[in-house]
Design an enzyme around this catalytic site. Structure first.
Site, mmCIF file in Angstrom:
data_model
loop_
_atom_site.group_PDB
_atom_site.id
_atom_site.type_symbol
_atom_site.label_atom_id
_atom_site.label_comp_id
_atom_site.label_asym_id
_atom_site.label_seq_id
_atom_site.Cartn_x
_atom_site.Cartn_y
_atom_site.Cartn_z
ATOM 1 N N TYR A 81 9.437 -7.123 28.555
ATOM 2 C CA TYR A 81 9.805 -6.528 29.835
ATOM 3 C C TYR A 81 8.568 -5.870 30.446
ATOM 4 O O TYR A 81 7.699 -5.400 29.707
ATOM 5 C CB TYR A 81 10.896 -5.482 29.583
ATOM 6 C CG TYR A 81 11.871 -5.325 30.727
ATOM 7 C CD1 TYR A 81 12.622 -6.398 31.180
ATOM 8 C CD2 TYR A 81 12.044 -4.088 31.346
ATOM 9 C CE1 TYR A 81 13.526 -6.247 32.220
ATOM 10 C CE2 TYR A 81 12.951 -3.930 32.392
ATOM 11 C CZ TYR A 81 13.686 -5.020 32.823
ATOM 12 O OH TYR A 81 14.571 -4.862 33.860
ATOM 13 N N ASN A 154 24.409 -2.343 36.599
ATOM 14 C CA ASN A 154 25.033 -3.541 37.189
ATOM 15 C C ASN A 154 25.724 -3.310 38.536
ATOM 16 O O ASN A 154 25.473 -4.076 39.479
ATOM 17 C CB ASN A 154 26.016 -4.172 36.195
ATOM 18 C CG ASN A 154 25.281 -4.857 35.051
ATOM 19 O OD1 ASN A 154 24.108 -5.203 35.172
ATOM 20 N ND2 ASN A 154 25.944 -5.019 33.934
ATOM 21 N N ASN A 180 29.985 -15.597 36.182
ATOM 22 C CA ASN A 180 30.760 -14.933 35.120
ATOM 23 C C ASN A 180 29.963 -13.852 34.399
ATOM 24 O O ASN A 180 30.459 -13.229 33.464
ATOM 25 C CB ASN A 180 31.259 -15.971 34.116
ATOM 26 C CG ASN A 180 30.113 -16.793 33.546
ATOM 27 O OD1 ASN A 180 29.129 -17.031 34.244
ATOM 28 N ND2 ASN A 180 30.238 -17.210 32.302
ATOM 29 N N SER A 181 28.728 -13.623 34.835
ATOM 30 C CA SER A 181 27.944 -12.539 34.245
ATOM 31 C C SER A 181 28.524 -11.198 34.691
ATOM 32 O O SER A 181 29.381 -11.142 35.573
ATOM 33 C CB SER A 181 26.493 -12.639 34.704
ATOM 34 O OG SER A 181 26.414 -12.322 36.082
ATOM 35 N N ALA A 182 28.046 -10.125 34.075
ATOM 36 C CA ALA A 182 28.537 -8.793 34.448
ATOM 37 C C ALA A 182 28.297 -8.516 35.931
ATOM 38 O O ALA A 182 29.204 -8.099 36.659
ATOM 39 C CB ALA A 182 27.848 -7.738 33.583
ATOM 40 N N TYR A 272 17.592 -12.236 40.769
ATOM 41 C CA TYR A 272 17.602 -11.009 39.962
ATOM 42 C C TYR A 272 17.606 -11.325 38.468
ATOM 43 O O TYR A 272 17.700 -10.417 37.630
ATOM 44 C CB TYR A 272 18.788 -10.110 40.340
ATOM 45 C CG TYR A 272 20.147 -10.666 39.972
ATOM 46 C CD1 TYR A 272 20.755 -11.639 40.741
ATOM 47 C CD2 TYR A 272 20.817 -10.205 38.845
ATOM 48 C CE1 TYR A 272 21.997 -12.151 40.401
ATOM 49 C CE2 TYR A 272 22.078 -10.713 38.496
ATOM 50 C CZ TYR A 272 22.653 -11.685 39.288
ATOM 51 O OH TYR A 272 23.882 -12.192 38.945
ATOM 52 N N GLY A 274 16.650 -14.880 35.426
ATOM 53 C CA GLY A 274 16.163 -16.253 35.271
ATOM 54 C C GLY A 274 16.612 -16.831 33.946
ATOM 55 O O GLY A 274 15.793 -17.204 33.115
ATOM 56 N N MET A 275 17.939 -16.900 33.756
ATOM 57 C CA MET A 275 18.484 -17.284 32.452
ATOM 58 C C MET A 275 18.011 -18.655 31.965
ATOM 59 O O MET A 275 17.891 -18.867 30.776
ATOM 60 C CB MET A 275 20.014 -17.243 32.494
ATOM 61 C CG MET A 275 20.541 -15.815 32.564
ATOM 62 S SD MET A 275 22.311 -15.693 32.200
ATOM 63 C CE MET A 275 23.030 -16.644 33.535
ATOM 64 N N PHE A 297 15.068 -9.029 43.373
ATOM 65 C CA PHE A 297 15.618 -7.673 43.347
ATOM 66 C C PHE A 297 15.585 -7.133 41.925
ATOM 67 O O PHE A 297 15.980 -7.811 40.977
ATOM 68 C CB PHE A 297 17.059 -7.633 43.875
ATOM 69 C CG PHE A 297 17.607 -6.243 43.878
ATOM 70 C CD1 PHE A 297 17.192 -5.341 44.842
ATOM 71 C CD2 PHE A 297 18.483 -5.800 42.885
ATOM 72 C CE1 PHE A 297 17.655 -4.030 44.835
ATOM 73 C CE2 PHE A 297 18.942 -4.494 42.870
ATOM 74 C CZ PHE A 297 18.534 -3.608 43.847
#
Lengths: 365, 365
Positions: A81, A154, A180-182, A272, A274-275, A297
């Site tokens: 990170y 979130n 379906n993510s948080a 926001y 980049g899975m 963002f």
């Protein structure tokens, strides 16, 4: 191992020094999840006992009640990170707590109040701690623990992305992947609450119909699989909806490109996450002739840039009101004790099931 | 072939009808480069004779003096441009002309004045035409023909991209690829005039040193090849310069990505062309953590959205002043007669030499 167990964060060393200086005898034996080196959380995290002393004049002593495991917490511990803390560090970036005692100069908090930690990188995976007044925000005691513990990352991400990039009027449409993510679930709920139409895109799966029903119940106007989205007839499926003016992307790669193609002229794609670990491919004609733009963002930056600003206060007031009205539901979650951290942080890396589930440390169990 | 030669554009048909209606005998036998179908300009363009009648009350009859061949003109004829005209159509989108006669209600123009065509898609590759008053703008007679003929597309593109996306202060730095293109040369000159630093990126070539000298003379602070830009030590070469806050991209692909990497936090990449025909690859961390954004610019849209607006008037006043002060030089060009169009439009597709050269039709030869 023993050496590491007894290495304390600078923060805690300071607390112990303060304590000695004040000659106070009321110290708390707290527990905290710390890491002395970057690596896989299951390997590098350690449950460390530390003494927490009296709050200084501008500080608030709190008992942490619950703190979630967010993907960014994992990435921080992995050293992936952009925020690098001096090590050793206490993990965790948000959470809810109860005020135990306030320093002499503290005006806005009192014993027994429930607070959330609004500043990043302070270490929330612990049982007790002293925080500066500006690092905390009061929340009503009636909000359930899981909701309060996950209020600061979130919901503001969903809220700001819908507010800050494109002016949206009633019935305007937005589209998002990772629906379906948080954050995705919150986006559909906020859209419903604000009278916006929303299209959710998810990966295909055995129980897609069940997920579709769930997301439509939350507020999605339409739910598509990535494969349906890539199909050339996708426009027909969406023909009753206006072209989306805003796209929210937490996947990247081909999926993000397919979503960008559906945007109305002057539309904006906000990234926001980049899975897929693939970059966003931006078509030149879309940039020039359709005037589509691509932004990013990051809630951590937004929160930092809006400390004590009215926009931030209004946002939390709006979110708390929507929670109170039942228009925002807490994300699916599982409460786990701090001591089960090894299994939990590993499980958090490998989210399965119908919708994204959040693991939340429950410090009271 | 004969049939096609005698098919006229709706515009010209209208003029002929007006003419008949007004029973006027003063018609001009004009020449125009028209196309009846989309295709390679060398194949589909035809030199067609048409009658041009008296100007209507709100019109201005002009004699075209010069009109450039821009890449977008070629793309329009090929049918690859988003603007599709009803066919047959007269080609060309900008140019300079002399006022021959004004309609009864025309207030702002008079005979003998020099004007440029400020509206897109009216067809400027012709010797004469009637235009509505708002489609024209006066320019001083002292400006050379080539400069006046190319005033409406490239200089405004360079000007707006430097003005509209990032607030730039004295000594701030910008970076661009395609630095030797017509717009690229104007960007370096405007940067010099406005006290901005500029880095130009070009493809490597045998005479790179010569090109570098030329672009530095125009105003570039630093000139790099695409290979130098891709090198990991590029930062060292640029160490005396602040990180660029604005990047102008007319290439796309890997080169655009390498440029985006050099942008300062909150930097913006503006795309106005895609010579490599490859999309812009946008890194997710750059979007989220560096807050880099990616937009497009299209001068045709900007001109349309700013008809009769003060920003447009101020821009042309600024540009004319800079031209008058010798701070903006006309792009390298070659004047060619309209009759040589077949060879010229083909040559325009395959630009060679040190810097981008523009072919300009000279209607007087």
């Amino acid at each position: 191992m023993l050496t590491q167990l007894h290495r304390l964060t600078p923060l805690i060393l300071r607390r112990t020094a303060d304590l000695a200086q004040h000659h106070s005898s009321s110290t708390i034996c707290a527990q905290s999840l710390q890491y002395c080196e970057y690596g896989e959380p299951g390997d590098v995290l350690q449950l460390v006992e530390v003494s927490v002393g009296e709050p200084k004049a501008n500080e608030v002593l709190v008992q942490m009640l619950a703190a979630p495991i967010n993907p960014s917490d994992i990435n921080t511990i992995q050293g992936k990170y952009p925020i690098k803390l001096p090590l050793p560090a206490i993990a965790g970036n948000e959470g809810v707590a109860k005020v135990l005692k306030v320093g002499d100069n503290v005006k806005n908090f009192k014993q027994g109040q429930r607070v959330v930690i609004v500043e990043n990188a302070l270490g929330t995976w612990r049982t007790h701690g002293n925080f500066a007044e500006h690092q905390l925000m009061c929340v009503p005691n009636k909000i359930d623990l899981a909701t309060a513990a996950t209020l600061v990352v979130n919901p503001p991400t969903a809220y700001r992305m819908l507010k800050d990039f494109v002016p949206l009027a009633q019935s305007d449409c937005i589209i998002q992947n990772g629906a379906n993510s948080a954050v995705g679930q919150l986006v559909h709920q906020l859209c419903k609450a604000w009278g916006l139409k929303s299209i959710g895109v998810v990966r295909d799966r055995a129980n897609f119909d069940e997920l579709k029903t769930y997301l439509r119940l939350l507020g999605a106007t339409e739910v598509l699989t990535e494969e349906e989205l890539a199909h050339k007839d996708v426009d027909k499926k969406l023909c009753k909806l206006a072209s989306p003016r805003l796209a929210l992307n937490c996947v990247g790669g081909k999926n993000a490109s397919n979503i960008a193609k559906l945007l109305a002229p002057k539309g904006v794609m906000v990234t926001y996450g980049g899975m897929s670990r693939k970059p966003v491919m931006v078509s030149t004609p879309a940039l020039i002739f359709k005037n589509i733009s691509f932004c990013g963002f990051w809630i951590t930056r937004w929160m930092k840039e809006h400390k004590a600003k009215p926009e931030r206060e209004k946002m939390f007031a709006d979110l708390l009101e929507l929670l109170d009205q039942g228009k925002l539901k807490s994300v699916k979650h599982e409460l786990v004790p701090l001591k089960d951290y090894k299994v939990t942080v590993t499980a958090a890396l490998d989210i399965k099931g119908l919708v994204g589930k959040k693991y939340i440390f429950d410090m009271q169990c």
